[in-house]
Design a protein around this motif. Structure first.
Motif, PDB file in Angstrom:
ATOM      1  N   GLN A   1      33.683   3.163 -29.500  1.00 17.04           N
ATOM      2  CA  GLN A   1      32.048   3.464 -30.801  1.00 17.04           C
ATOM      3  C   GLN A   1      31.416   4.326 -29.553  1.00 17.04           C
ATOM      4  O   GLN A   1      30.256   4.789 -29.907  1.00 17.04           O
ATOM      5  CB  GLN A   1      31.525   1.899 -30.550  1.00 17.04           C
ATOM      6  N   CYS A   2      31.128   4.439 -28.744  1.00 18.83           N
ATOM      7  CA  CYS A   2      30.362   5.557 -27.688  1.00 18.83           C
ATOM      8  C   CYS A   2      30.450   6.739 -27.771  1.00 18.83           C
ATOM      9  O   CYS A   2      31.922   7.338 -28.563  1.00 18.83           O
ATOM     10  CB  CYS A   2      30.898   4.388 -26.204  1.00 18.83           C
ATOM     11  N   ASN A   3      29.560   7.221 -26.758  1.00 18.97           N
ATOM     12  CA  ASN A   3      29.861   8.804 -27.058  1.00 18.97           C
ATOM     13  C   ASN A   3      30.690   9.109 -26.564  1.00 18.97           C
ATOM     14  O   ASN A   3      31.665   9.125 -26.032  1.00 18.97           O
ATOM     15  CB  ASN A   3      28.513   9.386 -26.400  1.00 18.97           C
ATOM     16  N   PRO A   4      32.219  10.248 -27.854  1.00 18.54           N
ATOM     17  CA  PRO A   4      32.808  10.777 -26.892  1.00 18.54           C
ATOM     18  C   PRO A   4      32.999  11.425 -25.741  1.00 18.54           C
ATOM     19  O   PRO A   4      34.147  10.778 -24.432  1.00 18.54           O
ATOM     20  CB  PRO A   4      33.158  11.993 -28.276  1.00 18.54           C
ATOM     21  N   ALA A   5      31.827  12.655 -25.387  1.00 15.10           N
ATOM     22  CA  ALA A   5      32.023  12.427 -23.858  1.00 15.10           C
ATOM     23  C   ALA A   5      32.320  11.905 -22.483  1.00 15.10           C
ATOM     24  O   ALA A   5      32.912  11.464 -21.959  1.00 15.10           O
ATOM     25  CB  ALA A   5      30.209  13.952 -23.470  1.00 15.10           C
ATOM     26  N   THR A   6      31.228  10.676 -23.239  1.00 16.83           N
ATOM     27  CA  THR A   6      30.985   9.321 -22.467  1.00 16.83           C
ATOM     28  C   THR A   6      32.333   8.433 -22.220  1.00 16.83           C
ATOM     29  O   THR A   6      32.828   8.199 -21.139  1.00 16.83           O
ATOM     30  CB  THR A   6      29.603   8.745 -22.793  1.00 16.83           C
ATOM     31  N   ALA A   7      33.144   8.275 -23.197  1.00 13.17           N
ATOM     32  CA  ALA A   7      34.772   7.871 -23.215  1.00 13.17           C
ATOM     33  C   ALA A   7      35.336   8.519 -22.706  1.00 13.17           C
ATOM     34  O   ALA A   7      36.157   8.334 -22.190  1.00 13.17           O
ATOM     35  CB  ALA A   7      35.047   7.628 -24.505  1.00 13.17           C
TER      36      ALA A   7
ATOM     37  N   TRP B   1      35.263  11.202 -20.038  1.00 13.73           N
ATOM     38  CA  TRP B   1      34.541  10.683 -18.512  1.00 13.73           C
ATOM     39  C   TRP B   1      34.868   9.429 -18.340  1.00 13.73           C
ATOM     40  O   TRP B   1      36.118   9.105 -16.814  1.00 13.73           O
ATOM     41  CB  TRP B   1      33.185  10.387 -18.043  1.00 13.73           C
ATOM     42  N   ILE B   2      34.501   8.169 -18.684  1.00 11.27           N
ATOM     43  CA  ILE B   2      35.365   6.587 -17.962  1.00 11.27           C
ATOM     44  C   ILE B   2      36.867   7.398 -18.542  1.00 11.27           C
ATOM     45  O   ILE B   2      37.424   6.064 -17.751  1.00 11.27           O
ATOM     46  CB  ILE B   2      34.799   5.936 -19.747  1.00 11.27           C
ATOM     47  N   MET B   3      37.838   6.588 -19.246  1.00 14.89           N
ATOM     48  CA  MET B   3      38.897   7.500 -19.356  1.00 14.89           C
ATOM     49  C   MET B   3      39.428   8.434 -18.464  1.00 14.89           C
ATOM     50  O   MET B   3      41.110   8.476 -18.032  1.00 14.89           O
ATOM     51  CB  MET B   3      39.672   7.579 -20.506  1.00 14.89           C
ATOM     52  N   SER B   4      38.236   8.952 -17.253  1.00 18.45           N
ATOM     53  CA  SER B   4      38.878  10.298 -16.347  1.00 18.45           C
ATOM     54  C   SER B   4      39.533   9.667 -14.952  1.00 18.45           C
ATOM     55  O   SER B   4      39.976   9.964 -14.037  1.00 18.45           O
ATOM     56  CB  SER B   4      38.244  11.557 -16.522  1.00 18.45           C
ATOM     57  N   HIS B   5      38.753   7.990 -15.255  1.00 18.64           N
ATOM     58  CA  HIS B   5      38.447   7.211 -13.969  1.00 18.64           C
ATOM     59  C   HIS B   5      39.633   6.224 -14.141  1.00 18.64           C
ATOM     60  O   HIS B   5      40.041   6.204 -15.579  1.00 18.64           O
ATOM     61  CB  HIS B   5      37.386   6.808 -13.394  1.00 18.64           C
ATOM     62  N   ARG B   6      39.598   5.066 -13.017  1.00 17.91           N
ATOM     63  CA  ARG B   6      40.446   3.353 -13.174  1.00 17.91           C
ATOM     64  C   ARG B   6      38.800   3.261 -14.601  1.00 17.91           C
ATOM     65  O   ARG B   6      38.397   2.536 -13.424  1.00 17.91           O
ATOM     66  CB  ARG B   6      41.076   3.229 -12.171  1.00 17.91           C
ATOM     67  N   VAL B   7      39.671   2.501 -15.108  1.00 19.12           N
ATOM     68  CA  VAL B   7      38.767   1.580 -16.038  1.00 19.12           C
ATOM     69  C   VAL B   7      39.762   0.032 -15.932  1.00 19.12           C
ATOM     70  O   VAL B   7      40.778   0.147 -16.580  1.00 19.12           O
ATOM     71  CB  VAL B   7      39.385   2.192 -17.703  1.00 19.12           C
ATOM     72  N   LEU B   8      38.853  -1.111 -16.064  1.00 20.38           N
ATOM     73  CA  LEU B   8      38.856  -2.251 -16.118  1.00 20.38           C
ATOM     74  C   LEU B   8      37.908  -3.261 -17.352  1.00 20.38           C
ATOM     75  O   LEU B   8      37.150  -2.833 -16.977  1.00 20.38           O
ATOM     76  CB  LEU B   8      39.259  -2.887 -14.496  1.00 20.38           C
ATOM     77  N   PHE B   9      38.050  -4.266 -16.989  1.00 21.61           N
ATOM     78  CA  PHE B   9      37.722  -5.060 -18.002  1.00 21.61           C
ATOM     79  C   PHE B   9      37.572  -6.516 -17.359  1.00 21.61           C
ATOM     80  O   PHE B   9      38.418  -6.961 -16.022  1.00 21.61           O
ATOM     81  CB  PHE B   9      37.792  -5.126 -19.143  1.00 21.61           C
ATOM     82  N   HIS B  10      36.306  -7.291 -17.354  1.00 17.04           N
ATOM     83  CA  HIS B  10      35.728  -8.184 -17.151  1.00 17.04           C
ATOM     84  C   HIS B  10      35.063  -8.815 -17.655  1.00 17.04           C
ATOM     85  O   HIS B  10      34.897  -8.881 -18.695  1.00 17.04           O
ATOM     86  CB  HIS B  10      34.511  -8.336 -15.874  1.00 17.04           C
ATOM     87  N   ARG B  11      36.079 -10.512 -18.152  1.00 17.59           N
ATOM     88  CA  ARG B  11      35.228 -11.165 -19.258  1.00 17.59           C
ATOM     89  C   ARG B  11      34.369 -11.241 -19.269  1.00 17.59           C
ATOM     90  O   ARG B  11      33.690 -12.385 -20.368  1.00 17.59           O
ATOM     91  CB  ARG B  11      36.809 -12.279 -19.381  1.00 17.59           C
ATOM     92  N   GLY B  12      33.843 -11.906 -17.991  1.00 17.85           N
ATOM     93  CA  GLY B  12      32.128 -12.507 -17.957  1.00 17.85           C
ATOM     94  C   GLY B  12      32.243 -13.266 -16.695  1.00 17.85           C
ATOM     95  O   GLY B  12      32.096 -13.938 -15.726  1.00 17.85           O
ATOM     96  N   VAL B  13      30.733 -12.230 -16.530  1.00 15.80           N
ATOM     97  CA  VAL B  13      30.344 -12.597 -14.819  1.00 15.80           C
ATOM     98  C   VAL B  13      29.274 -12.977 -15.021  1.00 15.80           C
ATOM     99  O   VAL B  13      28.022 -12.878 -16.423  1.00 15.80           O
ATOM    100  CB  VAL B  13      29.864 -11.284 -14.533  1.00 15.80           C
ATOM    101  N   GLY B  14      29.709 -14.185 -14.326  1.00 15.80           N
ATOM    102  CA  GLY B  14      28.438 -15.565 -14.265  1.00 15.80           C
ATOM    103  C   GLY B  14      27.008 -15.007 -13.487  1.00 15.80           C
ATOM    104  O   GLY B  14      27.060 -14.236 -12.412  1.00 15.80           O
TER     105      GLY B  14
END
Length: 389
Positions: A194-200, A202-215
């Motif tokens: 959904q985000c801007n293609p340029a942003t996506a 840049w993000i994918m040119s690096h290591r990408v991870l996900f956190h399900r819920g930071v308290g």
């Protein structure tokens, strides 16, 4: 396998489904993995089922976990006791804000209508704990690893920056990160779509991870509070439900006005209720405190608030009840769990009568307190509830 999950919208989640949701396994794989873990797989061939013996380390870990839970339960029980004993009974002048709150909702009712199941506390601490998912980018900048986080909701939309103190230590946070291709990382995948293609890019040119819920924990200070005592089906007090208000009877400016105290593992709340009156052969139940009092004020029906839709579905009626009016909320969770309760009551040979505001407001955007305020007591059905006692 024992234990279940509970969701206020979905209700009770069966244990197998809970494992499947958490792991992404199919039913067959879940069955296989649980059979291996429990030692039952070998029994399928040998006919001798023997649970795998626990290692000393596992026994020690389980003992430590049990001790931590018992200490936590003892602390929560002590806090419940302190709050209740420090609160005013409703016949005290200090409890006037409770009646201001109800009057602002069109409910005129006397303090003796509650027994001693409701009290007023002038200052209950409000601690807001929230969990927000995030997409994490680890990038090398000038030879040093930098981390950038995008806070997102379950649908992949940008979420506000969390407020309060982060609960996880940095090393714990890093351990809890999962790869982007994990099935649990779906919010991050949706965000990138959904985000801007340029942003996506840049993000994918690096290591990408996900956190399900930071308290995050946020101390919002003390607030006046209506305390309601919850009892289990045998009548034992098990917890407190809280409604945070202001001294002039408005809702407090807090994220969630209505909150249950932390659960006590040895005192399950399922099946319980706010028992505002002694059990009688014909009575009514509703999710909310205000909804129940609206029905009582309008037609004089004895009411027990069940406090949320999931608890409604699992309510256990007291002995001697012959007929139950279910004053349901007109939403998916309210109607679905009202039907579950009605089905269970029928199995117990108790007559259920579902009562929906859709009969007087087809749009389905009013609860019974709205009906009382906007249309008055005459709009309430079942005024003849006492005729066939």
């Amino acid at each position: 396998i024992s234990g279940v999950g509970v969701c206020n919208s979905c209700g009770v989640i069966p244990p197998f489904k809970l494992v499947m949701e958490a792991t992404g396994w199919s039913f067959r794989q879940t069955l296989e993995e649980l059979a291996i873990a429990s030692g039952y797989r070998d029994g399928l061939n040998s006919g001798v089922f023997k649970v795998r013996e626990k290692s000393p380390e596992q026994i020690a870990a389980e003992k430590a976990m049990k001790e931590r839970q018992e200490a936590k339960d003892a602390k929560n029980l002590q806090k419940i006791k302190e709050l209740w004993e420090g609160a005013y009974k409703l016949n005290k002048p200090q409890a006037t804000p409770v009646f201001r709150y109800l009057k602002n909702r069109g409910i005129e009712i006397k303090f003796d209508s509650f027994g001693d199941e409701v009290r007023f506390h002038p200052a209950v601490r409000y601690i807001d704990v929230n969990y927000t998912s995030c997409l994490v980018v680890l990038a090398q900048v000038d030879g040093e690893q930098k981390m950038q986080r995008w806070w997102i909701d379950k649908d992949g939309n940008r979420a506000p920056e969390p407020v309060g103190k982060e609960m996880n230590r940095p090393e714990v946070f890093l351990k809890e990160l999962i790869p982007l291709d994990n099935h649990k990382a779906k919010p991050a995948q949706l965000f990138l779509q959904q985000c801007n293609p340029a942003t996506a890019k840049w993000i994918m040119s690096h290591r990408v991870l996900f956190h399900r819920g930071v308290g995050f924990i946020n101390d919002l200070g003390d607030h006046p509070c209506i305390l309601k005592r919850i009892r289990n089906p045998s009548g034992t007090p098990i917890n407190l439900h809280q409604t945070f208000i202001t001294l002039d009877g408005k809702k407090a400016d807090v994220p969630t006005v209505k909150k249950m105290r932390p659960a006590i593992s040895s005192l399950p709340i399922s099946g319980g209720a706010l028992q505002l009156c002694p059990p009688v052969p014909v009575m009514g139940v509703a999710e909310g405190f205000e909804t129940s009092l609206s029905v009582d004020a309008a037609i004089g029906m004895p009411m027990w608030p069940l406090l949320n839709a999931t608890l409604m579905a699992n309510w256990i009626p007291p002995k001697g009840v012959k007929r139950v009016y279910i004053w349901e909320d007109p939403d998916q969770a309210g109607e679905g769990n009202a039907q579950k309760l009605a089905d269970r009551l029928q199995q117990m040979n108790i007559e259920p009568i579902r009562v929906s505001t859709r009969a007087v407001r087809p749009e389905g955007d009013w609860d019974w307190n709205d009906v009382l305020i906007k249309l008055g007591p005459d709009a309430f059905p079942h005024k003849d509830w006492m005729d066939n006692l």
